[in-house]
Design an enzyme around this catalytic site. Structure first.
Site, PDB file in Angstrom:
ATOM      1  N   HIS A  71       0.825  -1.205   0.000  1.00  9.87           N
ATOM      2  CA  HIS A  71       0.000   0.000   0.000  1.00  9.87           C
ATOM      3  C   HIS A  71       0.865   1.264   0.000  1.00  9.87           C
ATOM      4  O   HIS A  71       0.494   2.260  -0.608  1.00  9.87           O
ATOM      5  CB  HIS A  71      -1.024   0.001   1.146  1.00  9.87           C
ATOM      6  CG  HIS A  71      -0.459   0.024   2.518  1.00  9.87           C
ATOM      7  ND1 HIS A  71       0.130  -1.078   3.102  1.00  9.87           N
ATOM      8  CD2 HIS A  71      -0.390   1.015   3.433  1.00  9.87           C
ATOM      9  CE1 HIS A  71       0.523  -0.763   4.318  1.00  9.87           C
ATOM     10  NE2 HIS A  71       0.222   0.508   4.548  1.00  9.87           N
ATOM     11  N   CYS A 155     -31.663  -0.962  -9.185  1.00 10.17           N
ATOM     12  CA  CYS A 155     -32.796  -1.386  -8.359  1.00 10.17           C
ATOM     13  C   CYS A 155     -34.141  -1.056  -8.997  1.00 10.17           C
ATOM     14  O   CYS A 155     -35.182  -1.442  -8.488  1.00 10.17           O
ATOM     15  CB  CYS A 155     -32.705  -0.736  -6.982  1.00 10.17           C
ATOM     16  SG  CYS A 155     -32.795   1.065  -7.058  1.00 10.17           S
TER      17      CYS A 155
END
Length: 179
Positions: A71, A155
């Site tokens: 990272h 949705c």
């Protein structure tokens, strides 16, 4: 060559991140993808590895290269970070300094690197006062947002929350990198 870190999170719009990765790579940018676990439920790391010709990062505890803290290494070589799509979850984590996955730990390790966030979620989630507060907080801290558009959502609802057009996202990133 400029380095773009593409962070992909668990929105149904994750499939559009593949198009973003492909376009930026074809335009000559070095693109590396970082994916959340949720993103991997919707699209595979293989897709991004194939399109970018680069390793895909997802596990904070996997050793990708010996003697590297991934990272930190990713953060140091990044010229621009693009989070597309960005869920309410990832926006909330970053706004509150939570670094518990590969995406959030890399973002927390960035210094003097522009971060563009492209929200993608249901309208009610996007308009939720907590999400709006998190967006405001990040904006005040210097994070950039590419606003979602109004559209029919996965949705079935109609409203603001759909990922911005891929063309707009790519154009915005490229304009910033050409400065």
């Amino acid at each position: 060559m400029k380095n773009v870190l593409l962070c992909v999170t668990g929105s149904i719009a994750a499939y559009k991140a593949a198009d973003i990765a492909n376009r930026l790579t074809k335009d000559g940018y070095h693109v590396e993808a970082v994916m959340t676990e949720s993103a991997q439920e919707l699209i595979t790391p293989l897709t991004f590895r194939t399109l970018t010709k680069n390793r895909v990062y997802s596990n904070m505890f996997q050793e990708y290269e010996p003697d590297k803290v991934e990272h930190i290494s990713l953060a140091k070589k990044t010229d621009l970070c693009l989070i597309a799509p960005a869920t309410a979850n990832i926006i909330g984590k970053i706004a509150n300094g939570i670094a518990d996955d590969m995406v959030t730990t890399v973002v927390m390790a960035l210094k003097d690197v522009p971060v563009y966030i492209c929200p993608a979620m249901n309208t009610n989630m996007y308009e939720n006062p907590i999400v709006q507060r998190n967006i405001k907080t990040l904006s005040e801290l210097g994070y950039y947002f590419i606003e979602p558009k109004s559209s029919y959502l996965a949705c079935g609802d109609l409203g603001k929350g759909a990922l911005a057009d891929v063309e707009l996202i790519v154009e915005t990133v490229e304009q910033h990198l050409k400065k």
